[in-house]
Every structure is written in C-alpha cells, then in structure tokens.
Scaffold this motif. Structure first.
Motif, PDB file in Angstrom:
ATOM      1  N   TRP A 150       0.858  -1.177   0.000  1.00 22.82           N
ATOM      2  CA  TRP A 150       0.000   0.000   0.000  1.00 22.82           C
ATOM      3  C   TRP A 150       0.895   1.229   0.000  1.00 22.82           C
ATOM      4  CZ3 TRP A 150      -4.601   1.371  -1.314  1.00 22.82           C
ATOM      5  CH2 TRP A 150      -5.095   2.607  -0.922  1.00 22.82           C
ATOM      6  N   GLN A 151       0.723   2.088  -0.989  1.00 25.87           N
ATOM      7  CA  GLN A 151       1.523   3.298  -1.156  1.00 25.87           C
ATOM      8  C   GLN A 151       3.016   2.961  -1.104  1.00 25.87           C
ATOM      9  OE1 GLN A 151      -0.105   6.081   1.689  1.00 25.87           O
ATOM     10  NE2 GLN A 151      -1.903   6.432   0.426  1.00 25.87           N
ATOM     11  N   ALA A 152       3.361   1.899  -1.835  1.00 25.96           N
ATOM     12  CA  ALA A 152       4.736   1.418  -2.004  1.00 25.96           C
ATOM     13  C   ALA A 152       5.365   0.897  -0.714  1.00 25.96           C
ATOM     14  CB  ALA A 152       5.617   2.494  -2.638  1.00 25.96           C
ATOM     15  N   LYS A 153       4.556   0.641   0.324  1.00 27.43           N
ATOM     16  CA  LYS A 153       5.073   0.103   1.587  1.00 27.43           C
ATOM     17  C   LYS A 153       4.474  -1.283   1.812  1.00 27.43           C
ATOM     18  CE  LYS A 153       5.460   4.660   3.655  1.00 27.43           C
ATOM     19  NZ  LYS A 153       4.814   5.612   4.539  1.00 27.43           N
ATOM     20  N   PRO A 154       5.264  -2.211   2.366  1.00 25.84           N
ATOM     21  CA  PRO A 154       4.742  -3.553   2.624  1.00 25.84           C
ATOM     22  C   PRO A 154       3.659  -3.527   3.702  1.00 25.84           C
ATOM     23  CG  PRO A 154       6.967  -3.334   3.497  1.00 25.84           C
ATOM     24  CD  PRO A 154       6.659  -2.065   2.757  1.00 25.84           C
ATOM     25  N   VAL A 155       2.658  -4.392   3.533  1.00 27.44           N
ATOM     26  CA  VAL A 155       1.549  -4.490   4.475  1.00 27.44           C
ATOM     27  C   VAL A 155       1.429  -5.939   4.933  1.00 27.44           C
ATOM     28  CG1 VAL A 155      -0.972  -4.342   4.726  1.00 27.44           C
ATOM     29  CG2 VAL A 155       0.254  -2.609   3.400  1.00 27.44           C
ATOM     30  N   ASP A 156       1.305  -6.124   6.241  1.00 25.27           N
ATOM     31  CA  ASP A 156       1.004  -7.415   6.837  1.00 25.27           C
ATOM     32  C   ASP A 156       0.237  -7.091   8.115  1.00 25.27           C
ATOM     33  OD1 ASP A 156       0.799  -9.987   7.763  1.00 25.27           O
ATOM     34  OD2 ASP A 156       2.957 -10.377   7.816  1.00 25.27           O
ATOM     35  N   ALA A 157      -1.086  -6.943   7.996  1.00 23.29           N
ATOM     36  CA  ALA A 157      -1.905  -6.452   9.097  1.00 23.29           C
ATOM     37  C   ALA A 157      -3.018  -7.431   9.446  1.00 23.29           C
ATOM     38  CB  ALA A 157      -2.517  -5.098   8.722  1.00 23.29           C
ATOM     39  N   LYS A 158      -3.381  -7.421  10.709  1.00 23.96           N
ATOM     40  CA  LYS A 158      -4.497  -8.244  11.197  1.00 23.96           C
ATOM     41  C   LYS A 158      -5.531  -7.315  11.814  1.00 23.96           C
ATOM     42  CE  LYS A 158      -5.561 -12.103  14.266  1.00 23.96           C
ATOM     43  NZ  LYS A 158      -4.993 -13.103  15.197  1.00 23.96           N
ATOM     44  N   PHE A 159      -6.791  -7.584  11.523  1.00 24.63           N
ATOM     45  CA  PHE A 159      -7.897  -6.809  12.062  1.00 24.63           C
ATOM     46  C   PHE A 159      -8.825  -7.760  12.816  1.00 24.63           C
ATOM     47  CE2 PHE A 159      -6.352  -4.253   8.639  1.00 24.63           C
ATOM     48  CZ  PHE A 159      -6.650  -2.934   8.943  1.00 24.63           C
ATOM     49  N   THR A 160      -9.312  -7.315  13.983  1.00 22.90           N
ATOM     50  CA  THR A 160     -10.285  -8.090  14.751  1.00 22.90           C
ATOM     51  C   THR A 160     -11.377  -7.135  15.224  1.00 22.90           C
ATOM     52  OG1 THR A 160      -9.186  -7.734  16.885  1.00 22.90           O
ATOM     53  CG2 THR A 160      -8.460  -9.653  15.576  1.00 22.90           C
ATOM     54  N   ARG A 161     -12.330  -7.682  15.962  1.00 15.03           N
ATOM     55  CA  ARG A 161     -13.410  -6.873  16.533  1.00 15.03           C
ATOM     56  C   ARG A 161     -13.525  -7.177  18.027  1.00 15.03           C
ATOM     57  NH1 ARG A 161     -17.269  -4.898  13.326  1.00 15.03           N
ATOM     58  NH2 ARG A 161     -18.957  -5.863  14.508  1.00 15.03           N
ATOM     59  N   THR A 162     -12.370  -7.391  18.685  1.00  9.70           N
ATOM     60  CA  THR A 162     -12.338  -7.861  20.060  1.00  9.70           C
ATOM     61  C   THR A 162     -12.511  -6.783  21.128  1.00  9.70           C
ATOM     62  OG1 THR A 162      -9.934  -7.714  20.005  1.00  9.70           O
ATOM     63  CG2 THR A 162     -10.904  -9.863  19.498  1.00  9.70           C
ATOM     64  N   ASP A 163     -12.351  -5.513  20.762  1.00  5.21           N
ATOM     65  CA  ASP A 163     -12.555  -4.422  21.721  1.00  5.21           C
ATOM     66  C   ASP A 163     -12.868  -3.137  20.952  1.00  5.21           C
ATOM     67  OD1 ASP A 163     -10.102  -3.146  20.916  1.00  5.21           O
ATOM     68  OD2 ASP A 163      -8.988  -4.278  22.413  1.00  5.21           O
ATOM     69  N   GLY A 164     -13.101  -2.068  21.705  1.00  6.49           N
ATOM     70  CA  GLY A 164     -13.491  -0.812  21.073  1.00  6.49           C
ATOM     71  C   GLY A 164     -12.462  -0.252  20.110  1.00  6.49           C
ATOM     72  N   CYS A 165     -11.187  -0.379  20.422  1.00  3.26           N
ATOM     73  CA  CYS A 165     -10.130   0.133  19.532  1.00  3.26           C
ATOM     74  C   CYS A 165     -10.098  -0.650  18.223  1.00  3.26           C
ATOM     75  CB  CYS A 165      -8.771   0.061  20.217  1.00  3.26           C
ATOM     76  SG  CYS A 165      -8.605   1.156  21.643  1.00  3.26           S
ATOM     77  N   GLU A 166     -10.168  -1.967  18.336  1.00  2.00           N
ATOM     78  CA  GLU A 166     -10.144  -2.806  17.135  1.00  2.00           C
ATOM     79  C   GLU A 166     -11.420  -2.627  16.303  1.00  2.00           C
ATOM     80  OE1 GLU A 166      -7.741  -4.472  15.754  1.00  2.00           O
ATOM     81  OE2 GLU A 166      -6.298  -4.336  17.385  1.00  2.00           O
ATOM     82  N   MET A 167     -12.566  -2.457  16.961  1.00  2.99           N
ATOM     83  CA  MET A 167     -13.809  -2.223  16.211  1.00  2.99           C
ATOM     84  C   MET A 167     -13.749  -0.895  15.465  1.00  2.99           C
ATOM     85  SD  MET A 167     -16.869  -3.901  18.544  1.00  2.99           S
ATOM     86  CE  MET A 167     -17.209  -2.366  19.304  1.00  2.99           C
ATOM     87  N   SER A 168     -13.187   0.128  16.092  1.00  2.00           N
ATOM     88  CA  SER A 168     -13.053   1.430  15.436  1.00  2.00           C
ATOM     89  C   SER A 168     -12.130   1.319  14.218  1.00  2.00           C
ATOM     90  CB  SER A 168     -12.495   2.448  16.426  1.00  2.00           C
ATOM     91  OG  SER A 168     -12.214   3.665  15.786  1.00  2.00           O
ATOM     92  N   ARG A 169     -11.038   0.631  14.386  1.00  2.00           N
ATOM     93  CA  ARG A 169     -10.074   0.419  13.297  1.00  2.00           C
ATOM     94  C   ARG A 169     -10.731  -0.335  12.144  1.00  2.00           C
ATOM     95  NH1 ARG A 169      -5.722  -3.811  13.323  1.00  2.00           N
ATOM     96  NH2 ARG A 169      -4.237  -3.164  11.766  1.00  2.00           N
ATOM     97  N   TRP A 170     -11.506  -1.382  12.455  1.00  2.00           N
ATOM     98  CA  TRP A 170     -12.229  -2.174  11.451  1.00  2.00           C
ATOM     99  C   TRP A 170     -13.223  -1.277  10.711  1.00  2.00           C
ATOM    100  CZ3 TRP A 170     -12.398  -7.827  11.020  1.00  2.00           C
ATOM    101  CH2 TRP A 170     -13.382  -8.300  10.132  1.00  2.00           C
TER     102      TRP A 170
END
Length: 138
Positions: free
Chosen positions: A105-125
C-alpha cells in the motif's frame, strides 16, 4: 499483479556505423504495484476464509467492493497501523470476525491483522469496513 515482459525473436538490430546506438527500456508506471493487497476475511478464527485480491489506482481485482475499499483506505491516514499498545480501549466485544491484509500500500509492505475484540479494534475495522466486504456470519 504479475507482469512479464519478454522479447520476441533473437535478432538484434544494429544501427549503421555513422549513428550512435540507443538503449530502450520499458519500466512500469510509478503507481503500478504500489497498491496491491490480498484480503482474507473469516467469520471466526476457525472458519474458512474468503479471500480477494484488491488493486487500487485504478480499482480492480476480484474484490466485490473494490472502488469503495480503495476509497476507504485512501481516506484513512495510515489504514494498517495498529492501535498504540498503551491506548485505553473499551472492553466491548464486536464479534469473532478476523481479517488479514497482505501486500503493498503506497509502495510500503503491508502485513496487518484486524479483529473486533474491543473498542479500539472495532473502530479500526469500521474505518476501512468496505475492505472486508459484507461482514461474514459466524
């Protein structure tokens, strides 16, 4: 996306002795390959994965909502940055869904995990929700 460039034939043209030789090379455009992702979404950690390829600039691949996903990613400053380790998060559980995103993404490597386990992760999702397509049922 994989590009393959191959020449046809084995003969080379030789310019006349009174003309300088020139070298021509073909290079991919600046944006090519800079926004290419593999998105894998699971209804739960044990569920089978749904996998899509997503390309942006222009939007494409086999992702069902490619244009919306690209727009959501572009709108977020750093869409793959995890929440800071010291950030306080509500302990509200949003569901067992899990997603991984790998590629560039934008010439940078991506290796990311997304969950919905708490408020921070839900917001990120939620900020990049079109990236995950329709939320899988658990």
């Amino acid at each position: 996306m994989i590009l393959s460039l191959a020449g046809c034939g084995s003969e080379q043209a030789t310019p006349p002795a009174d003309q300088p030789s020139a070298t021509t090379s073909v290079q991919p455009s600046a944006g090519e390959g800079q926004n290419s992702l593999t998105v894998q979404v699971k209804a739960s950690p044990q569920a089978p994965a749904t996998t899509w390829k997503l390309n942006c600039d222009p939007a494409g691949g086999d992702h069902p909502k490619a244009a919306q996903a690209c727009a959501a990613l572009t709108k977020v400053g750093d869409p793959f940055k995890p929440p800071p380790a010291d950030q306080m998060c509500t302990k509200i559980y949003g569901g067992p869904q899990v997603a991984t995103v790998k590629g560039t993404w934008q010439a940078k490597p991506v290796d990311a995990k997304f969950t919905r386990t708490d408020g921070c992760e839900m917001s990120r999702w939620s900020k990049v929700a079109p990236l995950f397509g329709d939320l899988p049922k658990s």
